[in-house]
Write a protein that holds these residues in place. Sequence first.
Motif, PDB file in Angstrom:
ATOM      1  N   GLY A  28     -12.215 -20.275 -62.961  1.00  0.00           N
ATOM      2  CA  GLY A  28     -11.283 -19.529 -63.966  1.00  0.00           C
ATOM      3  C   GLY A  28      -9.922 -19.355 -63.708  1.00  0.00           C
ATOM      4  N   HIS A  29      -9.561 -19.835 -62.353  1.00  0.00           N
ATOM      5  CA  HIS A  29      -8.083 -19.685 -62.188  1.00  0.00           C
ATOM      6  C   HIS A  29      -7.345 -21.252 -61.463  1.00  0.00           C
ATOM      7  CE1 HIS A  29      -9.661 -15.507 -62.218  1.00  0.00           C
ATOM      8  NE2 HIS A  29      -8.424 -15.221 -62.748  1.00  0.00           N
ATOM      9  N   PRO A  30      -7.272 -22.212 -62.387  1.00  0.00           N
ATOM     10  CA  PRO A  30      -6.833 -23.382 -61.930  1.00  0.00           C
ATOM     11  C   PRO A  30      -5.684 -23.185 -61.240  1.00  0.00           C
ATOM     12  CG  PRO A  30      -6.909 -23.365 -64.291  1.00  0.00           C
ATOM     13  CD  PRO A  30      -7.757 -22.225 -63.978  1.00  0.00           C
ATOM     14  N   TYR A  31      -4.809 -22.656 -61.601  1.00  0.00           N
ATOM     15  CA  TYR A  31      -3.298 -22.754 -61.089  1.00  0.00           C
ATOM     16  C   TYR A  31      -3.500 -22.233 -59.791  1.00  0.00           C
ATOM     17  CZ  TYR A  31       1.423 -21.614 -60.536  1.00  0.00           C
ATOM     18  OH  TYR A  31       2.844 -21.348 -60.029  1.00  0.00           O
ATOM     19  N   ALA A  32      -4.275 -20.933 -59.462  1.00  0.00           N
ATOM     20  CA  ALA A  32      -4.065 -20.447 -58.048  1.00  0.00           C
ATOM     21  C   ALA A  32      -5.116 -21.356 -57.339  1.00  0.00           C
ATOM     22  CB  ALA A  32      -5.155 -18.987 -58.426  1.00  0.00           C
ATOM     23  N   ASN A  33      -6.030 -22.046 -57.876  1.00  0.00           N
ATOM     24  CA  ASN A  33      -6.883 -22.881 -56.750  1.00  0.00           C
ATOM     25  C   ASN A  33      -6.123 -23.853 -56.271  1.00  0.00           C
ATOM     26  OD1 ASN A  33      -8.952 -21.049 -57.392  1.00  0.00           O
ATOM     27  ND2 ASN A  33      -9.709 -22.413 -59.148  1.00  0.00           N
ATOM     28  N   VAL A  34      -5.278 -24.722 -57.300  1.00  0.00           N
ATOM     29  CA  VAL A  34      -4.397 -25.681 -56.832  1.00  0.00           C
ATOM     30  C   VAL A  34      -3.590 -25.237 -55.572  1.00  0.00           C
ATOM     31  CG1 VAL A  34      -2.409 -27.252 -57.419  1.00  0.00           C
ATOM     32  CG2 VAL A  34      -4.469 -26.932 -58.853  1.00  0.00           C
ATOM     33  N   VAL A  35      -2.735 -23.847 -55.954  1.00  0.00           N
ATOM     34  CA  VAL A  35      -1.976 -23.387 -54.846  1.00  0.00           C
ATOM     35  C   VAL A  35      -2.819 -23.133 -53.570  1.00  0.00           C
ATOM     36  CG1 VAL A  35      -0.485 -21.354 -54.322  1.00  0.00           C
ATOM     37  CG2 VAL A  35      -0.244 -22.466 -56.662  1.00  0.00           C
ATOM     38  N   ALA A  36      -3.813 -22.777 -53.572  1.00  0.00           N
ATOM     39  CA  ALA A  36      -4.814 -22.337 -52.581  1.00  0.00           C
ATOM     40  C   ALA A  36      -5.085 -23.749 -51.763  1.00  0.00           C
ATOM     41  CB  ALA A  36      -6.107 -21.624 -52.910  1.00  0.00           C
TER      42      ALA A  36
END
Length: 240
Positions: free
Chosen positions: A160-168
């Motif tokens: 549910g947090h695609p932006y944070a997942n990409v950054v990770a």
Amino acid sequence: MALDTRTDRRPSFAGLLWRSTVGKKTAMAVSGLVMLLYLVVHMLGNLKIFFGAADFDAYAAWLRTIGEPFLHHEWFLWIARVVLLAAVVVHAVAAYQLSRRDLAARPAKYARPSSRPRPRRRASYATRTMRWGGVILGLFIVWHVLDLTTLTVNPRAEAGHPYANVVATFSTWYGNAVYVVAMLALGLHIRHGFWSAAQTLGANRPGRDRTLKTLANALAAALTLGFIAVPVSVMTGVVS
């Protein structure tokens, strides 16, 4: 008197087309164009990450609602995945079978190399690049799905947090290395593949060749730079 129950099973037109070299090349060209269209849309969607977490997450959520209320939640996304998977399978199978035919068609070697003329190199640089590039991209697709779809290999991912997942993902050296190498392979694959598809589908003409080659180079460069811009921006702190 026994009746002959045998039926004359003639192969279908589609079957005959698939068995032919021309048919396999056509299948590769069409499936390749389907994947190219997807890549253009996917890259444009990825670039929304530069507008911030709220916009990027909203875009990811919107993808799951396309077609509502006619389609149920995520139906469009799954339809797109099935079509893309079919294109990948057709492309890969046709490429493998054409490669096997190419190897089988090579002339047999003579016993005395000095008594024969130098053999013609059938596997050009472009052909070898396409083959190995296809293998790299096939492996990358598996990694990419496990990384940002199922979140299996992304230890800091959160559903549910695609932006944070990409950054990770791009905060790790191996995540960046895998992605950048795959995108460079993608650029070379598109550069050679687009031109090959144009030839197969009869789009090339003496007056169009330079335009098609320029378009192939431009597409390859734009997609490569567009995709690589995201990990580079995370590495440099532009996106965080």
